[in-house]
Design a protein around this motif. Structure first.
Motif, PDB file in Angstrom:
ATOM      1  N   ILE A  40      15.883  20.934 111.095  1.00 31.91           N
ATOM      2  CA  ILE A  40      15.418  21.530 110.764  1.00 31.91           C
ATOM      3  C   ILE A  40      13.930  21.257 111.376  1.00 31.91           C
ATOM      4  CG2 ILE A  40      14.050  23.579 109.637  1.00 31.91           C
ATOM      5  CD1 ILE A  40      17.575  23.135 108.325  1.00 31.91           C
ATOM      6  N   MET A  41      13.433  20.766 110.248  1.00 27.59           N
ATOM      7  CA  MET A  41      11.438  20.469 110.788  1.00 27.59           C
ATOM      8  C   MET A  41      10.810  19.563 111.277  1.00 27.59           C
ATOM      9  SD  MET A  41      10.554  19.710 106.046  1.00 27.59           S
ATOM     10  CE  MET A  41       9.254  19.360 106.575  1.00 27.59           C
ATOM     11  N   TRP A  42      12.099  18.657 111.023  1.00 34.60           N
ATOM     12  CA  TRP A  42      11.013  18.000 112.813  1.00 34.60           C
ATOM     13  C   TRP A  42      11.417  17.901 113.774  1.00 34.60           C
ATOM     14  CZ3 TRP A  42      10.805  14.787 108.125  1.00 34.60           C
ATOM     15  CH2 TRP A  42      10.222  14.510 106.769  1.00 34.60           C
ATOM     16  N   LEU A  43      13.073  17.743 113.955  1.00 35.78           N
ATOM     17  CA  LEU A  43      13.479  17.653 115.281  1.00 35.78           C
ATOM     18  C   LEU A  43      13.350  19.437 115.718  1.00 35.78           C
ATOM     19  CD1 LEU A  43      16.314  14.940 114.573  1.00 35.78           C
ATOM     20  CD2 LEU A  43      14.004  14.880 115.385  1.00 35.78           C
ATOM     21  N   LYS A  44      13.452  20.159 114.913  1.00 33.50           N
ATOM     22  CA  LYS A  44      13.655  21.902 115.351  1.00 33.50           C
ATOM     23  C   LYS A  44      15.213  22.428 115.727  1.00 33.50           C
ATOM     24  CE  LYS A  44       9.122  21.747 114.530  1.00 33.50           C
ATOM     25  NZ  LYS A  44       8.423  22.432 112.726  1.00 33.50           N
ATOM     26  N   VAL A  45      16.415  21.757 115.128  1.00 36.83           N
ATOM     27  CA  VAL A  45      17.639  22.166 114.863  1.00 36.83           C
ATOM     28  C   VAL A  45      17.595  23.432 114.825  1.00 36.83           C
ATOM     29  CG1 VAL A  45      19.841  21.191 115.007  1.00 36.83           C
ATOM     30  CG2 VAL A  45      18.094  19.803 115.478  1.00 36.83           C
ATOM     31  N   HIS A  46      18.815  23.918 115.718  1.00 39.22           N
ATOM     32  CA  HIS A  46      18.821  25.530 114.322  1.00 39.22           C
ATOM     33  C   HIS A  46      19.223  25.201 113.385  1.00 39.22           C
ATOM     34  CE1 HIS A  46      20.522  29.203 113.793  1.00 39.22           C
ATOM     35  NE2 HIS A  46      19.844  29.690 114.734  1.00 39.22           N
ATOM     36  N   PRO A  47      19.299  26.091 112.131  1.00 40.40           N
ATOM     37  CA  PRO A  47      19.592  25.386 111.320  1.00 40.40           C
ATOM     38  C   PRO A  47      21.508  25.597 110.876  1.00 40.40           C
ATOM     39  CG  PRO A  47      17.909  27.471 110.422  1.00 40.40           C
ATOM     40  CD  PRO A  47      18.125  27.260 112.397  1.00 40.40           C
ATOM     41  N   PHE A  48      21.772  26.150 111.680  1.00 37.27           N
ATOM     42  CA  PHE A  48      23.325  26.624 111.705  1.00 37.27           C
ATOM     43  C   PHE A  48      24.641  24.686 111.833  1.00 37.27           C
ATOM     44  CE2 PHE A  48      26.837  26.973 115.094  1.00 37.27           C
ATOM     45  CZ  PHE A  48      28.155  27.431 113.776  1.00 37.27           C
ATOM     46  N   LEU A  49      23.641  24.294 113.600  1.00 33.49           N
ATOM     47  CA  LEU A  49      23.459  23.490 113.762  1.00 33.49           C
ATOM     48  C   LEU A  49      23.322  22.112 112.753  1.00 33.49           C
ATOM     49  CD1 LEU A  49      25.234  21.483 115.859  1.00 33.49           C
ATOM     50  CD2 LEU A  49      23.085  20.828 117.038  1.00 33.49           C
ATOM     51  N   ALA A  50      21.910  22.136 111.835  1.00 36.61           N
ATOM     52  CA  ALA A  50      21.856  21.371 110.600  1.00 36.61           C
ATOM     53  C   ALA A  50      22.660  21.552 109.627  1.00 36.61           C
ATOM     54  CB  ALA A  50      20.254  21.735 110.347  1.00 36.61           C
TER      55      ALA A  50
END
Length: 462
Positions: A40-50
């Motif tokens: 979430i923080m560094w790779l900016k992946v959507h929280p759903f996928l995270a």
């Protein structure tokens, strides 16, 4: 006053048998949370996928069968969406009607119009709390900004003096009072009574908002002097709106129904009593919100003289923006279940029992740590309540509700640069990063800590 032995119960038959050694399960939970944070923080992946990837990380580190992890995740994802997702969708529909009809503006204009300059911060806190009751924080902030700007200019005070109280009201409702996603998830995860939690949440929110809002706002306004911009000067005063009284009744209707059910359950023991059966239906959260939406169509939509097409458009447009939120909530439920099924709850129960740690304090600390790491109040609430869910055996309904509120208070602790709300406030209030930390971030911290204190005090009398 009585002192409740608010101690986490020892592990018993209700807790899941650990699938690995305690150190390995702790490592699995930390690894899962770390994956979510990094994504979430560094790779900016959507929280759903995270959350999905974090769930599989927990299972892999704990040496669980991948199919078992998938079953735990998908089963609970579905049940969470079936329960909480319905409430979020109905709440979003009502909030959109409230905004589109001008009902939210009517509440704001009426309260501000009857307040002296000295009472404006208190009025803004009240407005923030009322608007925040049915709305997500971001929506409430966007709706309130024109009024915050106007009030600050009329009173000739720093934008912070009137803005911080409004933000405190919004944030307290977001963290402590359903039907927001976070509190709803914590209630569902911990098996708390919604009506009772709502009632206790309001009791905690009132003094918490006072301290973090008008009291701190006055202090912070001396630190940071910000003039209100003229961004929202142009308004459509000719727009038809529902009356103030009708709007307030519409907003409070689902709250009254849910609290009413909780009171009836307390005072009427006979489950076959006719009055209790009626309130069991009316105060059921989905029914209460459905009634609010249907009533709102006539009171809010009718008050604004909406056509059938306008009402339909308002209701339809309320759902797409919350699709992502609902997916995050569902995935959070799945992540919670993966944690539970590893047996980490049993490990935590044994550890906490040996050290005689308060369930309320433990819940708050867990939520704070996850909030600081992820920047998300919703994810902090989901994860902390998931970790605590196996530890509720032996606690009364009121005590479980207090644990929910402790999680909610911890989830709003010190918003900083990894929180989308931090940047939203920074841009709307025209602040730099240090100013945002000294005002918004510190306000959130006061809200969190005072919320914990009032939850602990409430635990002495319920």
């Amino acid at each position: 006053m009585k002192s409740i032995p608010f101690v986490v119960p020892a592990a018993g038959t209700d807790l899941v048998e650990p699938v690995a050694d305690g150190w390995q399960l702790i490592l699995a939970a930390l690894a899962g949370i770390a994956v979510i944070v990094v994504l979430i923080m560094w790779l900016k992946v959507h929280p759903f996928l995270a959350l999905i990837l974090g769930s599989f990380t927990v299972g892999l580190v704990a040496w669980e069968n991948v199919n078992d992890v998938l079953t735990s995740f998908t089963t609970t994802f579905g049940s969470t969406m079936a329960g909480v997702g319905l409430l979020i969708a109905l709440g979003a529909m009502f909030a959109k009607l409230l905004a589109d009809s001008g009902g939210a503006d009517q509440i704001v204009d009426t309260i501000v119009g009857h307040s002296s300059a000295k009472m404006l911060p208190w009025a803004m806190a009240l407005i923030g709390a009322i608007i925040g009751l049915p709305m997500f924080f971001e929506i409430g902030l966007v709706l309130l900004m024109p009024v915050i700007y106007l009030v600050a200019r009329r009173a000739q005070v720093s934008l912070i003096v009137v803005g911080i109280p409004a933000l405190a009201g919004l944030s307290a409702m977001h963290g402590l009072v359903p039907p927001h996603p976070g509190p709803l998830l914590a209630i569902d995860n911990l098996g708390a009574d919604l009506g009772l939690t709502l009632a206790l949440g309001v009791l905690v929110a009132i003094p918490t908002v006072i301290l973090a809002g008008p009291v701190f706002g006055r202090i912070a306004g001396g630190w940071v002097q910000v003039e209100a911009p003229h961004t929202f000067d142009s308004t459509d005063d000719a727009k038809n709106r529902p009356s103030f009284g009708i709007t307030i009744l519409s907003v409070l209707l689902p709250v009254v129904l849910m609290v009413g059910k909780a009171l009836v359950d307390i005072f009427i023991d006979d489950e076959n009593d006719g009055l209790r059966k009626v309130w069991d239906i009316l105060g059921n959260p989905p029914v209460a919100l459905l009634i609010a939406v249907v009533v709102g169509i006539f009171t809010l939509g009718g008050g604004a003289r909406f056509s059938k097409e306008q009402i339909q458009k308002s209701l339809e447009s309320s759902l797409p923006p919350i699709a992502g939120i609902m997916l995050i909530v569902g995935a959070g439920g799945g992540f919670k279940q993966v944690l539970i099924d590893t047996g980490i709850g049993t490990v935590l129960a044994d550890w906490a029992t040996d050290r005689n740690i308060s369930a309320v304090l433990m819940a708050w600390v867990l939520a704070v740590l996850i909030r600081l790491a992820t920047g998300s109040a919703t994810i902090a609430t989901i994860t902390a309540s998931g970790l605590m869910s196996s530890l509720m055996g032996g606690l009364s309904s009121a005590e479980v509700s207090l644990v929910v509120l402790a999680v909610g208070a911890g989830s709003v602790f010190f918003s900083h640069v990894n929180d989308a709300g931090f940047w939203l406030v920074k841009e709307y209030f025209k602040l730099d990063v240090p100013q945002t930390l000294k005002t918004w971030s510190l306000m959130e911290t006061i809200l969190s800590v005072s919320g914990l204190v009032f939850v602990l005090l409430l635990g002495l009398v319920v």
